[in-house]
Design a protein around this motif. Sequence first.
Motif, PDB file in Angstrom:
ATOM      1  N   UNK A 242     -12.840  -2.480  -5.736  1.00 40.09           N
ATOM      2  CA  UNK A 242     -13.402  -3.098  -4.768  1.00 40.09           C
ATOM      3  C   UNK A 242     -14.318  -4.525  -4.864  1.00 40.09           C
TER       4      UNK A 242
ATOM      5  N   UNK B  86      -1.808  -5.189  -2.080  1.00 38.66           N
ATOM      6  CA  UNK B  86      -0.708  -5.938  -0.599  1.00 38.66           C
ATOM      7  C   UNK B  86      -0.010  -5.583  -0.719  1.00 38.66           C
TER       8      UNK B  86
ATOM      9  N   UNK C  23      -6.558  -8.394   1.202  1.00 38.21           N
ATOM     10  CA  UNK C  23      -7.086  -7.152   0.571  1.00 38.21           C
ATOM     11  C   UNK C  23      -6.863  -7.051  -0.869  1.00 38.21           C
TER      12      UNK C  23
ATOM     13  N   UNK D 165       3.307  -2.479  12.169  1.00 37.31           N
ATOM     14  CA  UNK D 165       3.721  -4.295  12.678  1.00 37.31           C
ATOM     15  C   UNK D 165       4.558  -5.314  13.045  1.00 37.31           C
TER      16      UNK D 165
ATOM     17  N   UNK E  70       2.314   1.455  -3.083  1.00 35.81           N
ATOM     18  CA  UNK E  70       2.197   2.720  -4.525  1.00 35.81           C
ATOM     19  C   UNK E  70       1.869   3.684  -3.819  1.00 35.81           C
ATOM     20  N   UNK E  71       1.594   4.388  -3.030  1.00 37.34           N
ATOM     21  CA  UNK E  71       1.271   5.525  -3.036  1.00 37.34           C
ATOM     22  C   UNK E  71       2.674   6.644  -3.275  1.00 37.34           C
TER      23      UNK E  71
ATOM     24  N   UNK F 250      -6.320  -4.706   7.650  1.00 37.70           N
ATOM     25  CA  UNK F 250      -7.023  -5.666   7.179  1.00 37.70           C
ATOM     26  C   UNK F 250      -7.344  -7.131   8.165  1.00 37.70           C
TER      27      UNK F 250
ATOM     28  N   UNK G 152      -8.830   1.873  -6.384  1.00 44.02           N
ATOM     29  CA  UNK G 152      -8.555   0.663  -5.786  1.00 44.02           C
ATOM     30  C   UNK G 152      -9.934   0.173  -5.994  1.00 44.02           C
TER      31      UNK G 152
ATOM     32  N   UNK H 234      -2.293  -3.144   5.170  1.00 47.32           N
ATOM     33  CA  UNK H 234      -2.329  -4.249   5.655  1.00 47.32           C
ATOM     34  C   UNK H 234      -2.567  -4.972   6.769  1.00 47.32           C
ATOM     35  N   UNK H 235      -2.134  -3.464   7.531  1.00 47.20           N
ATOM     36  CA  UNK H 235      -2.636  -3.433   9.100  1.00 47.20           C
ATOM     37  C   UNK H 235      -4.224  -3.621   9.197  1.00 47.20           C
TER      38      UNK H 235
ATOM     39  N   UNK I 263       0.698  -1.433   0.305  1.00 49.38           N
ATOM     40  CA  UNK I 263       0.261   0.133  -0.668  1.00 49.38           C
ATOM     41  C   UNK I 263       0.627   1.449  -0.197  1.00 49.38           C
ATOM     42  N   UNK I 264       1.642   1.294   1.178  1.00 54.74           N
ATOM     43  CA  UNK I 264       2.150   2.446   0.698  1.00 54.74           C
ATOM     44  C   UNK I 264       3.203   2.669  -0.063  1.00 54.74           C
TER      45      UNK I 264
ATOM     46  N   UNK J 229      -6.905  -0.497   2.718  1.00 50.22           N
ATOM     47  CA  UNK J 229      -6.888  -1.889   2.169  1.00 50.22           C
ATOM     48  C   UNK J 229      -5.516  -2.145   3.155  1.00 50.22           C
TER      49      UNK J 229
ATOM     50  N   UNK K  58     -15.313   3.825  -1.152  1.00 52.25           N
ATOM     51  CA  UNK K  58     -13.901   3.891  -1.821  1.00 52.25           C
ATOM     52  C   UNK K  58     -12.947   3.593  -1.179  1.00 52.25           C
ATOM     53  N   UNK K  59     -11.853   2.254  -1.436  1.00 51.51           N
ATOM     54  CA  UNK K  59     -11.065   1.963  -0.730  1.00 51.51           C
ATOM     55  C   UNK K  59      -9.760   2.931  -1.377  1.00 51.51           C
ATOM     56  N   UNK K  60      -8.892   2.476  -0.325  1.00 57.99           N
ATOM     57  CA  UNK K  60      -7.639   3.514  -0.222  1.00 57.99           C
ATOM     58  C   UNK K  60      -6.330   2.394   0.172  1.00 57.99           C
ATOM     59  N   UNK K  61      -5.478   2.988  -0.707  1.00 53.29           N
ATOM     60  CA  UNK K  61      -4.350   1.163  -0.245  1.00 53.29           C
ATOM     61  C   UNK K  61      -3.345   1.664   0.924  1.00 53.29           C
ATOM     62  N   UNK K  62      -3.456   2.565   1.795  1.00 53.58           N
ATOM     63  CA  UNK K  62      -2.394   2.901   2.988  1.00 53.58           C
ATOM     64  C   UNK K  62      -3.231   4.252   3.136  1.00 53.58           C
TER      65      UNK K  62
ATOM     66  N   UNK L 286       1.042  -9.255   3.973  1.00 51.13           N
ATOM     67  CA  UNK L 286       0.708 -10.615   3.235  1.00 51.13           C
ATOM     68  C   UNK L 286       0.165 -11.159   2.350  1.00 51.13           C
TER      69      UNK L 286
ATOM     70  N   UNK M  47      -2.055   5.625   6.171  1.00 50.50           N
ATOM     71  CA  UNK M  47      -0.867   5.761   7.284  1.00 50.50           C
ATOM     72  C   UNK M  47      -1.385   6.607   8.160  1.00 50.50           C
TER      73      UNK M  47
END
Lengths: 393, 96
Positions: A285, A306, A293, A357, A270-271, B26, A283, B23-24, A267-268, B21, B51-55, A309, B57
């Motif tokens: 659905x 993601x 995810x 984590x 990709x951001x 989820x 994203x 990791x944590x 996630x991070x 969405x 909507x979903x978001x990658x993370x 995982x 933060x």
Amino acid sequence: MKPFHIDVNSSQLSKSGNNVCGDVVLSRKVKDEQRTIITVSDGLGSGIKANVLATLTASMAMNFTVEKQPIERSAKTIMSTLPIDSRRQISYATFTIVDIDNGGETQIIEFDNPAFILFRKGKLLDIPKKDLSISLNDGSERKMLFSQFTLEMDDRIVMVSDGVTQSGIGTTQMPFGFGCDSLNRFLSEQIKEDNEISAHELSRKVIRKANENDIYKPQDDITCAVIHFRSPRRLLICSGPPYNESRDKQLAQMAKSFNGKKIICGGTTSLIISRELNVGIEVGMTLDNSGLPPKSKMKGFDLVTEGILTIGKVAEILEKLHGTEVYGSGPAVEIVKYMMESDEILLLVGTKINIAHQDPTLPVELEIRRNVMHKIANLLEDKFLKDVEIQFI
Amino acid sequence: MSKFNLYNTEMEKKVEVLVCYGTLCHLMGGSDLQLLGELLPLDLQGKVDLKGAPCLNFCNEVDNGKPPFAVVNGRKIEQATVKKLIQEIRVELEKK
């Protein structure tokens, strides 16, 4: 990375009534010397006994070749090691050894297997072969064939066991069996039809044809191994934010300039790439039964998922996988499919540790990315013969 | 206003729900939030933009609370559940 790739794949069918195939194909990459060695062996008879003989022969041939032992000595050792069949009173297994170095320089030694077939630009190529005689301890002589040539881009070497060339023997259609000429014709047709045909697909087609010749009751163990020398398909997997934020730009640029398929896991991550390259992330659905995810979309990238995982699941799938066929759905399965379709895989791993984590109250243990990626790299290299490079950032 | 305007303009202002969405989130129950779209009560359907978001933060700062996180019309929701999100959506709709 290399300008070409050696794609090796084989398919087998056991003689009808046997669970185990009496032919064995082994392939190994010697990483330090950039060599690829493939051995094919057909053991006497069929079933377990033949499999043991063939495994013994193929693995001895493999190890002797890796150690660069003179072929006469290896052949002698193999033949005197094989146990004597109680019924036939002989010890016997055929073999073919193919040794390809990083420049495409190829040496092939054949002993009693059907001759290998070399296709160049869709046409059959005849390679002059040298006789190699060895005298065994019991005084008998055995003849082997030695050939040497340089592979060119898009060359294919096809090796079969006698179960293919002799398939269909005794039937009205082909009383004398399929034969080498028909096999050559069949192969040229397949290659003409699809010039890009993968080693896996071509070997599948050959054994399917042989099975058909035998009216779906194989009369002998059927094996086909194909070596395809072609330009590599490349895959990049970025996972994890760089250790230092100052390298974010570098990560994004590496991802952008990479020539091949691209996947982002994280996630991070990709951001970061989205921010640096100024492309949006959409994203998804969609729900699936993978429990992971959902995947996202990003322009210029084939897949965005993601992180930890998903790659953990990828490692799990790779560990359990037999062959190259992947079933199921979900982001991890998709990544594995991309991996199976690639030859060279670059893993670009960010080493920043996500403090959140490390919380011991988390319901599952989150592994450290670096370890998972190492595991994936080892599996891809050892089990699936992929060229893998890991870069930490 | 045209007499053919069949649509209530108020309806078009949907409540924006952004689900993390990462990791944590989820792991901590955020996987259930993917089902929000299917679990919406009838009266809320069509009024929510999910909507979903990658993370997002949020997980990196302890002050932000506990995951899973979601954002409803710009407001951060910690320890989000489907029930909690539906409540928050109703709060947002009542504001209008």
